[in-house]
Enzyme design. Structure first.
Site, PDB file in Angstrom:
ATOM      1  N   LYS A 185       0.865  -1.259  -0.082  1.00  0.00           N
ATOM      2  CA  LYS A 185      -0.163   0.037   0.021  1.00  0.00           C
ATOM      3  C   LYS A 185       0.842   1.343  -0.039  1.00  0.00           C
ATOM      4  O   LYS A 185       0.579   2.299  -0.718  1.00  0.00           O
ATOM      5  CB  LYS A 185      -0.966  -0.091   1.246  1.00  0.00           C
ATOM      6  CG  LYS A 185      -1.862   1.236   1.397  1.00  0.00           C
ATOM      7  CD  LYS A 185      -2.557   1.139   2.390  1.00  0.00           C
ATOM      8  CE  LYS A 185      -3.584   2.349   2.580  1.00  0.00           C
ATOM      9  NZ  LYS A 185      -4.571   2.734   3.528  1.00  0.00           N
ATOM     10  N   GLU A 191      10.481  -4.967   4.230  1.00  0.00           N
ATOM     11  CA  GLU A 191      10.798  -6.272   3.976  1.00  0.00           C
ATOM     12  C   GLU A 191      10.331  -6.529   2.441  1.00  0.00           C
ATOM     13  O   GLU A 191      11.034  -7.355   1.583  1.00  0.00           O
ATOM     14  CB  GLU A 191       9.630  -7.218   4.769  1.00  0.00           C
ATOM     15  CG  GLU A 191       9.997  -7.297   6.093  1.00  0.00           C
ATOM     16  CD  GLU A 191       9.358  -6.131   6.960  1.00  0.00           C
ATOM     17  OE1 GLU A 191       9.422  -5.191   6.544  1.00  0.00           O
ATOM     18  OE2 GLU A 191       9.049  -6.451   7.930  1.00  0.00           O
ATOM     19  N   GLY A 244      -4.763  -1.727   4.879  1.00  0.00           N
ATOM     20  CA  GLY A 244      -3.888  -2.676   4.407  1.00  0.00           C
ATOM     21  C   GLY A 244      -4.750  -4.129   4.673  1.00  0.00           C
ATOM     22  O   GLY A 244      -4.907  -4.977   3.834  1.00  0.00           O
ATOM     23  N   ARG A 245      -5.194  -4.365   5.946  1.00  0.00           N
ATOM     24  CA  ARG A 245      -5.779  -5.440   6.368  1.00  0.00           C
ATOM     25  C   ARG A 245      -7.302  -5.703   5.640  1.00  0.00           C
ATOM     26  O   ARG A 245      -7.792  -6.763   5.874  1.00  0.00           O
ATOM     27  CB  ARG A 245      -5.825  -5.650   7.839  1.00  0.00           C
ATOM     28  CG  ARG A 245      -6.437  -4.579   8.461  1.00  0.00           C
ATOM     29  CD  ARG A 245      -6.267  -4.808  10.041  1.00  0.00           C
ATOM     30  NE  ARG A 245      -6.688  -3.406  10.699  1.00  0.00           N
ATOM     31  CZ  ARG A 245      -5.788  -2.233  11.077  1.00  0.00           C
ATOM     32  NH1 ARG A 245      -4.905  -2.205  10.194  1.00  0.00           N
ATOM     33  NH2 ARG A 245      -6.233  -1.328  11.533  1.00  0.00           N
ATOM     34  N   GLU A 330      -5.016  -6.483  14.529  1.00  0.00           N
ATOM     35  CA  GLU A 330      -4.391  -5.116  14.351  1.00  0.00           C
ATOM     36  C   GLU A 330      -5.429  -4.032  14.246  1.00  0.00           C
ATOM     37  O   GLU A 330      -5.369  -2.774  14.399  1.00  0.00           O
ATOM     38  CB  GLU A 330      -3.723  -5.032  12.759  1.00  0.00           C
ATOM     39  CG  GLU A 330      -2.893  -4.092  12.609  1.00  0.00           C
ATOM     40  CD  GLU A 330      -2.003  -4.257  11.339  1.00  0.00           C
ATOM     41  OE1 GLU A 330      -0.948  -4.631  11.364  1.00  0.00           O
ATOM     42  OE2 GLU A 330      -2.358  -3.990  10.215  1.00  0.00           O
ATOM     43  N   HIS A 361      -5.888 -33.322  18.473  1.00  0.00           N
ATOM     44  CA  HIS A 361      -4.979 -34.042  18.855  1.00  0.00           C
ATOM     45  C   HIS A 361      -3.545 -33.235  19.346  1.00  0.00           C
ATOM     46  O   HIS A 361      -2.713 -33.904  19.588  1.00  0.00           O
ATOM     47  CB  HIS A 361      -4.414 -34.898  17.899  1.00  0.00           C
ATOM     48  CG  HIS A 361      -5.860 -36.142  17.340  1.00  0.00           C
ATOM     49  ND1 HIS A 361      -6.115 -37.198  17.997  1.00  0.00           N
ATOM     50  CD2 HIS A 361      -6.409 -35.810  16.392  1.00  0.00           C
ATOM     51  CE1 HIS A 361      -6.990 -37.682  17.328  1.00  0.00           C
ATOM     52  NE2 HIS A 361      -7.353 -36.824  16.408  1.00  0.00           N
ATOM     53  N   LYS A 471       9.285  -0.680  14.201  1.00  0.00           N
ATOM     54  CA  LYS A 471      10.021  -0.443  12.615  1.00  0.00           C
ATOM     55  C   LYS A 471      10.779   0.503  12.697  1.00  0.00           C
ATOM     56  O   LYS A 471      12.153   0.410  12.377  1.00  0.00           O
ATOM     57  CB  LYS A 471       8.757  -0.009  11.637  1.00  0.00           C
ATOM     58  CG  LYS A 471       7.917  -0.749  11.189  1.00  0.00           C
ATOM     59  CD  LYS A 471       6.998  -0.333  10.008  1.00  0.00           C
ATOM     60  CE  LYS A 471       5.655  -0.986   9.694  1.00  0.00           C
ATOM     61  NZ  LYS A 471       4.734  -0.313   9.003  1.00  0.00           N
TER      62      LYS A 471
HETATM   63  O1  F6P Z   1       3.306  -2.881   9.570  1.00  0.00           O
HETATM   64  C1  F6P Z   1       1.993  -3.091   9.852  1.00  0.00           C
HETATM   65  C2  F6P Z   1       1.410  -2.843   8.234  1.00  0.00           C
HETATM   66  O2  F6P Z   1       1.361  -1.337   7.945  1.00  0.00           O
HETATM   67  C3  F6P Z   1       0.001  -3.315   7.972  1.00  0.00           C
HETATM   68  O3  F6P Z   1      -1.049  -2.636   8.447  1.00  0.00           O
HETATM   69  C4  F6P Z   1       0.143  -3.524   6.470  1.00  0.00           C
HETATM   70  O4  F6P Z   1      -0.927  -4.343   5.794  1.00  0.00           O
HETATM   71  C5  F6P Z   1       1.462  -4.060   6.217  1.00  0.00           C
HETATM   72  O5  F6P Z   1       2.105  -3.349   7.280  1.00  0.00           O
HETATM   73  C6  F6P Z   1       1.944  -3.846   5.103  1.00  0.00           C
HETATM   74  O6  F6P Z   1       2.128  -2.643   4.584  1.00  0.00           O
HETATM   75  P1  F6P Z   1       2.137  -1.849   2.934  1.00  0.00           P
HETATM   76  O7  F6P Z   1       1.125  -2.687   1.993  1.00  0.00           O
HETATM   77  O8  F6P Z   1       2.144  -0.750   2.981  1.00  0.00           O
HETATM   78  O9  F6P Z   1       3.523  -2.717   2.446  1.00  0.00           O
END
Ligand code: F6P
Length: 499
Positions: A185, A191, A244-245, A330, A361, A471
């Site tokens: 987003k 990462e 995002g979620r 979140e 189990h 972060k």
């Molecule tokens: O660190 C949390 C977050 O901002 C989430 O809310 C989001 O889904 C995820 O990181 C990834 O963010 P982006 O889509 O901006 O890479």
């Protein structure tokens, strides 16, 4: 006064589950509701007429109707970030301009899929989708749930910064046949961007002359993607107001729509739209997400349950608990209200789970006899996802139903080790079939339930400032800017890096 209403709810008599069934012969009809091919059974919860009435009063105190109306009309309800929360516009409900914008962006996504399918951009048969959090969990879960195994494209979703996640995919994939999809987003997530650089390096090493020509970006920050070198024609934007979620309804699902066909994505949206319509227009006492949230609040605030467990009795839904963890924790893992005052109630329970029958189990001992009361959610699908001997699927469903029955009924024994207390609640969600439409309705149900929980607590489910500090400190550690770290962290760093 809300606190008075909570006192009323807390003072209601505790009637055991079996007693609730004895009292009311219509209980299954009252608490079993159907929508969009899913049967929601709340009868094995402690909800009854009095509890529901008391929660409806609480909902009125908390202005739930006004909050739902503001949310679904695109008002700026994410107050800490000064924007609306418009994932429902992606499926047709919301501010008309936002709905039109979402439809135009979906059309753009569909056109790019047609271009790729026609082979115009290359001879692609493999897709690496990079993203993390909401930019990965949804697409990965959708693909796992809906793929049949005979698709034209092989899709791998990689999220972790750990090279051990990406490397095996690179070892197996053919760089010249790989489409790289970068989903972020913000287009700033460390990462995702590091993984993207590594895939581009790998493409170059494998003799791809124009790696960036094999990239599609999914983002609400198209300018960042352009800066990164991605051609504007292969950037699929979505609105900043889609969290995002909550973003799998947007271009974030491009890889899945490419792998499974755009129709699957359209069906997903249609299923969600059916649940939106139900949520928007159904009185609270028959409203499925609202009743689910009443049960959530009852167990969290009244019975002190710190967790809720979700068990999918279907391998295709094995990634759903991971997805729900982000959605619920979140969104509602907060400790201040919309006014900025401390939240005096418990926020989101910890969501955890797994798949049945495996979990039976492993962790069900605690559910049946442990000291923690854990509300359980079972998911099962009537139509099997396999073609083996029906004994497999029948056994799966029977085990699922037996667990709910056993948790509720328990079994008394004079031998304390063999005594099952019972009166342990569960909700069962029974899907007629697992296809894009019912999955869309299921996910929209979870989103609205999360929203109602937030509304009852008067918190903002659409921001996530809690993830920022970690972060920031990771960046500070990497920069080694001379800032004094705590001695414990200094020692860890010294042991790992020698400095
Ligand atoms: O660190 C949390 C977050 O901002 C989430 O809310 C989001 O889904 C995820 O990181 C990834 O963010 P982006 O889509 O901006 O890479």
């Amino acid at each position: 006064m809300t606190s008075d209403q909570w006192r009323t709810i807390k003072s209601l008599p505790h009637i055991p589950l079996t007693g609730l069934f004895d009292k009311d012969g219509q209980r299954v009809a009252k608490f079993g509701l159907e929508q969009a091919g899913i049967y929601f059974d709340f009868s094995k919860t402690h909800l009854d007429g009095d509890v529901v009435d008391a929660f409806i009063k609480l909902a009125n105190d908390m202005e739930l109707s006004a909050k739902v109306a503001a949310f679904l009309s695109g008002e700026s309800i994410n107050v800490s970030e000064g924007r609306a929360a418009e994932h429902c516009a992606e499926r047709g409900t919301g501010n008309p301009a936002s709905v039109a914008n979402a439809q135009a962006l979906h059309q753009r996504m569909k056109s790019l899929i047609e271009v790729i399918d026609a082979g115009v951009l290359g001879d692609f048969t493999q897709i690496i989708h990079l993203g993390i959090g909401g930019s990965a969990l949804g697409p990965k879960m959708l693909h796992h749930a809906l793929k049949l195994g005979d698709e034209k494209y092989e899709l791998e979703v990689v999220s972790n910064i750990d090279g051990a996640a990406l490397e095996p995919v690179l070892e197996r994939f053919d760089a010249k046949k790989t489409l790289l999809v970068i989903a972020s987003k913000t287009f700033t997530t460390a990462e995702t961007l590091l993984n993207a650089r590594s895939v581009l390096d790998w493409m170059r090493e494998q003799g791809v002359t124009d790696p960036l020509g094999q990239v599609v970006a999914l983002t609400a920050s198209p300018e960042q993607a352009v800066e990164w070198g991605i051609d504007e024609t292969r950037i699929l934007p979505f609105s900043e107001t889609v969290g995002g979620r909550y973003s799998l309804w947007s271009s974030i699902s491009f890889s899945v729509a490419l792998a499974l066909g755009y129709e699957a994505f359209a069906d997903l949206l249609a299923g969600a739209a059916a649940m939106d319509e139900h949520f928007q227009n159904t009185p609270w006492d028959r409203n499925i997400p609202v009743l689910a949230a009443f049960a959530d609040q009852y167990y969290t605030q009244v019975r002190g349950c710190a967790t809720r467990a979700v068990f999918a009795y279907d391998e295709r839904l094995s990634l759903l608990p991971d997805y729900l963890q982000q959605l619920e924790m979140e969104s509602n893992g907060k400790s201040v209200t919309l006014d900025g005052t401390p939240l005096e109630l418990q926020s989101s329970p910890i969501v955890w789970g797994g798949v049945g029958t495996d979990a039976q189990h492993a962790v069900f001992q605690l559910l049946h006899q442990g000291t923690h009361l854990v509300p359980v959610e079972f998911l099962a699908v009537i139509e099997p996802g396999d073609s083996l001997d029906p004994a497999h699927h029948n056994g799966l469903l029977l085990n699922c139903f037996a667990q709910g029955a056993a948790l509720m009924a328990g079994k008394k024994s004079d031998d304390s080790d063999r005594n099952y207390p019972g009166d342990r609640p569960s909700v069962t969600l029974l899907l007629e079939d697992l296809e894009a439409r019912s999955l869309g309705a299921l996910l929209a149900f979870y989103e609205h339930r999360t929203f109602v929980n937030a509304a009852l607590l008067n918190i903002n489910p659409f921001d996530q400032f809690g993830v920022e500090l970690g972060k920031q400190m990771a960046n500070e550690l990497a920069d080694d800017d001379g800032n004094q770290l705590d001695v414990s962290t200094e020692e860890l760093k010294k042991r790992a890096f020698g400095t």
